[in-house]
Design a protein around this motif. Structure first.
Motif, PDB file in Angstrom:
ATOM      1  N   ARG A  26       0.487  -1.230  -0.338  1.00  0.00           N
ATOM      2  CA  ARG A  26      -0.080   0.122   0.027  1.00  0.00           C
ATOM      3  C   ARG A  26       1.016   1.108  -0.059  1.00  0.00           C
ATOM      4  O   ARG A  26       2.183   1.480   0.409  1.00  0.00           O
ATOM      5  N   GLY A  27      -0.020   2.781  -0.958  1.00  0.00           N
ATOM      6  CA  GLY A  27       1.645   3.692  -0.534  1.00  0.00           C
ATOM      7  C   GLY A  27       0.662   4.346  -1.755  1.00  0.00           C
ATOM      8  O   GLY A  27       0.171   3.681  -2.507  1.00  0.00           O
ATOM      9  N   VAL A  28       1.904   5.255  -2.032  1.00  0.00           N
ATOM     10  CA  VAL A  28       2.381   6.241  -3.006  1.00  0.00           C
ATOM     11  C   VAL A  28       3.249   5.680  -3.789  1.00  0.00           C
ATOM     12  O   VAL A  28       4.596   6.107  -3.152  1.00  0.00           O
ATOM     13  N   PRO A  29       2.856   4.643  -5.110  1.00  0.00           N
ATOM     14  CA  PRO A  29       4.569   4.263  -5.515  1.00  0.00           C
ATOM     15  C   PRO A  29       4.896   5.629  -6.457  1.00  0.00           C
ATOM     16  O   PRO A  29       4.349   6.448  -6.766  1.00  0.00           O
ATOM     17  N   SER A  30       5.776   5.911  -7.002  1.00  0.00           N
ATOM     18  CA  SER A  30       6.838   6.374  -7.894  1.00  0.00           C
ATOM     19  C   SER A  30       7.176   6.133  -8.564  1.00  0.00           C
ATOM     20  O   SER A  30       7.420   4.415  -9.291  1.00  0.00           O
ATOM     21  N   SER A  31       6.817   6.477 -10.170  1.00  0.00           N
ATOM     22  CA  SER A  31       6.738   6.158 -11.124  1.00  0.00           C
ATOM     23  C   SER A  31       8.350   6.048 -11.705  1.00  0.00           C
ATOM     24  O   SER A  31       8.455   6.905 -10.763  1.00  0.00           O
ATOM     25  N   PRO A  32       8.649   5.334 -12.399  1.00  0.00           N
ATOM     26  CA  PRO A  32       9.850   4.853 -13.443  1.00  0.00           C
ATOM     27  C   PRO A  32      10.125   5.902 -14.165  1.00  0.00           C
ATOM     28  O   PRO A  32      10.777   4.900 -15.149  1.00  0.00           O
ATOM     29  N   ALA A  33       8.400   6.735 -14.652  1.00  0.00           N
ATOM     30  CA  ALA A  33       9.104   7.020 -15.747  1.00  0.00           C
ATOM     31  C   ALA A  33      10.643   7.883 -16.407  1.00  0.00           C
ATOM     32  O   ALA A  33      10.894   7.269 -17.779  1.00  0.00           O
ATOM     33  N   MET A  34      10.820   8.934 -15.817  1.00  0.00           N
ATOM     34  CA  MET A  34      12.017   9.313 -16.032  1.00  0.00           C
ATOM     35  C   MET A  34      13.060   8.313 -15.731  1.00  0.00           C
ATOM     36  O   MET A  34      14.420   8.801 -15.957  1.00  0.00           O
ATOM     37  N   VAL A  35      13.315   7.263 -15.701  1.00  0.00           N
ATOM     38  CA  VAL A  35      14.432   6.154 -16.017  1.00  0.00           C
ATOM     39  C   VAL A  35      14.159   5.333 -16.839  1.00  0.00           C
ATOM     40  O   VAL A  35      15.459   5.035 -17.430  1.00  0.00           O
ATOM     41  N   ARG A  36      12.323   4.965 -16.740  1.00  0.00           N
ATOM     42  CA  ARG A  36      12.627   3.204 -18.287  1.00  0.00           C
ATOM     43  C   ARG A  36      12.616   4.428 -19.842  1.00  0.00           C
ATOM     44  O   ARG A  36      13.101   4.039 -20.226  1.00  0.00           O
ATOM     45  N   LEU A  37      12.319   5.460 -19.506  1.00  0.00           N
ATOM     46  CA  LEU A  37      12.099   6.543 -20.274  1.00  0.00           C
ATOM     47  C   LEU A  37      12.992   6.684 -21.314  1.00  0.00           C
ATOM     48  O   LEU A  37      13.441   6.709 -22.138  1.00  0.00           O
ATOM     49  N   PRO A  38      13.686   7.306 -20.538  1.00  0.00           N
ATOM     50  CA  PRO A  38      15.897   7.721 -20.932  1.00  0.00           C
ATOM     51  C   PRO A  38      15.800   6.124 -21.742  1.00  0.00           C
ATOM     52  O   PRO A  38      16.647   6.128 -22.487  1.00  0.00           O
ATOM     53  N   SER A  39      15.733   5.444 -20.656  1.00  0.00           N
ATOM     54  CA  SER A  39      16.682   3.975 -21.367  1.00  0.00           C
ATOM     55  C   SER A  39      15.732   3.601 -22.511  1.00  0.00           C
ATOM     56  O   SER A  39      16.508   3.015 -23.313  1.00  0.00           O
ATOM     57  N   ALA A  40      14.349   3.563 -23.183  1.00  0.00           N
ATOM     58  CA  ALA A  40      14.542   3.099 -24.537  1.00  0.00           C
ATOM     59  C   ALA A  40      14.877   3.787 -24.529  1.00  0.00           C
ATOM     60  O   ALA A  40      15.298   2.855 -25.852  1.00  0.00           O
ATOM     61  N   VAL A  41      15.273   5.296 -24.883  1.00  0.00           N
ATOM     62  CA  VAL A  41      15.957   5.863 -25.835  1.00  0.00           C
ATOM     63  C   VAL A  41      17.094   5.766 -25.836  1.00  0.00           C
ATOM     64  O   VAL A  41      17.474   6.236 -27.244  1.00  0.00           O
TER      65      VAL A  41
END
Length: 372
Positions: A26-41
């Motif tokens: 439970r709780g507020v999850p942290s989005s990994p967007a700024m890790v995984r989106l740059p990894s894809a690029v």
């Protein structure tokens, strides 16, 4: 806090009194967007270097961000740029389409996109990947569509140059078109999604369809089902509240709802009255409506919330939210998947009485989910 929502401090998940890592607890999850989106690029960038630069360590390759002139929506763009450099040592160059027309050259023999050097001074740089943060709206092509020798359509010429180059594109032209409302409407037609799922693979297409809202054409290809939705808006008291009229635009502020929707359709339709006053009426759609689709409205659950904007309380009341999940995929032109993973989320919240929903346009705010 955009850094918290976009995961600027990493891909971790905040723990709560329930324990666990957020995804399982439970709780507020942290989005990994700024890790995984740059990894894809970075994956696309590295593949470009492997294919076209070989063992050369001297090749000055960059990621090109295509941005609007005088861009103001820069916070997540800059975070993306900083993550590419900090985690992958990949440099970013930002240019508008007009700048790309003037400064970037396409090597016709190799497909390389190059700029700098010679008269511009400095080292010649090569574009390994293109990330489009502009080019989605008509306003991004202000000089028009005339791309003849004497024409002024420099933005379209720049877009053509990028698409003809061998650099990776984010999104590719096909994915860009797939994100338009017209293509989504066509995919929602009976039998279309099923083309991508052979019968031997089970009921995947049927399960995907359970997530579809009704999408209806208003162009020359409009069929009986499309016209029936138009008829509901025009002749049924509750019909105008069940649909929204959407153009091929993004960002909010361009849609028609309720009475405005009914008025727009009446002004853009020729109605020949039948004997039964409604069901028998013949409807002829104006060609001007072809830039729109008619979509069944979604009515998500409401919850009480306090909304903040610019660090100040905007108000309190009943609100609705929209959760979008990012996916990152890198594939070759032949369809070979090089990289494919879930890449985070974005939650937008607005007051329930607000029809439009863009964050940058001021209708909604960034928010965070709480896993119960």
């Amino acid at each position: 806090n955009e850094r918290a929502v976009m995961g600027g401090d990493g891909a971790g998940v905040a723990k709560s009194d329930g324990g666990g890592d957020g995804e399982q607890g439970r709780g507020v999850p942290s989005s990994p967007a700024m890790v995984r989106l740059p990894s894809a690029v970075a994956a696309a960038y590295d593949r470009y270097r492997d294919r076209f630069c070989g063992d050369s360590e001297d090749a000055q390759t960059v990621v090109l961000f295509v941005v609007q002139p005088n861009e103001t929506n820069t916070v997540d763009q800059r975070m993306f740029e900083f993550a590419l450099w900090k985690e992958h040592r990949i440099p970013v160059v930002r240019m508008s389409l007009a700048q790309i027309h003037d400064e970037v050259a396409l090597d016709e023999s190799s497909g390389r996109l190059i700029f700098g050097g010679a008269g511009g001074g400095g080292l010649t740089k090569e574009v390994a990947a293109v990330y489009f943060r502009a080019g989605y709206a008509p306003t991004d092509y202000p000089s028009g569509y005339d791309t003849s020798e004497d024409g002024a359509g420099v933005e379209w010429l720049a877009r053509e140059k990028l698409e003809r180059g061998c650099a990776a594109k984010c999104p590719s032209l096909g994915y860009h078109l797939a994100g338009t409302k017209k293509v989504q409407q066509e995919l929602a037609r009976p039998g279309v999604v099923e083309r991508f799922f052979p019968e031997s693979e089970g009921d995947e297409a049927a399960r995907i369809r359970t997530a579809f809202a009704g999408l209806y054409s208003l162009g020359a290809d409009a069929g009986d089902g499309d016209l029936e939705a138009v008829r509901e808006v025009l002749f049924e008291d509750e019909g105008r509240g069940r649909y929204v009229l959407k153009p091929q635009r993004e960002g909010g502020g361009y849609n028609y709802y309720g009475d405005d929707l009914a008025t727009k359709l009446r002004k853009s339709c020729t109605i020949t009255t039948g004997e039964d006053g409604g069901a028998g009426d013949k409807i002829e759609l104006s060609p001007a409506l072809s830039e729109f689709i008619l979509m069944e409205r979604l009515f998500p659950p409401q919850q009480r919330a306090v909304l903040l904007r610019g660090g100040r309380v905007e108000g309190a009341g009943m609100s609705i939210s929209e959760l979008g999940c990012f996916g990152a995929i890198v594939a070759t032109g032949d369809g070979e998947v090089v990289h494919n993973e879930y890449a985070g989320f974005l939650l937008r919240t607005k007051f329930s009485g607000v029809d439009e929903g863009g964050v940058a346009s001021g209708f909604a705010t960034l928010s965070s989910p709480y896993l119960c």
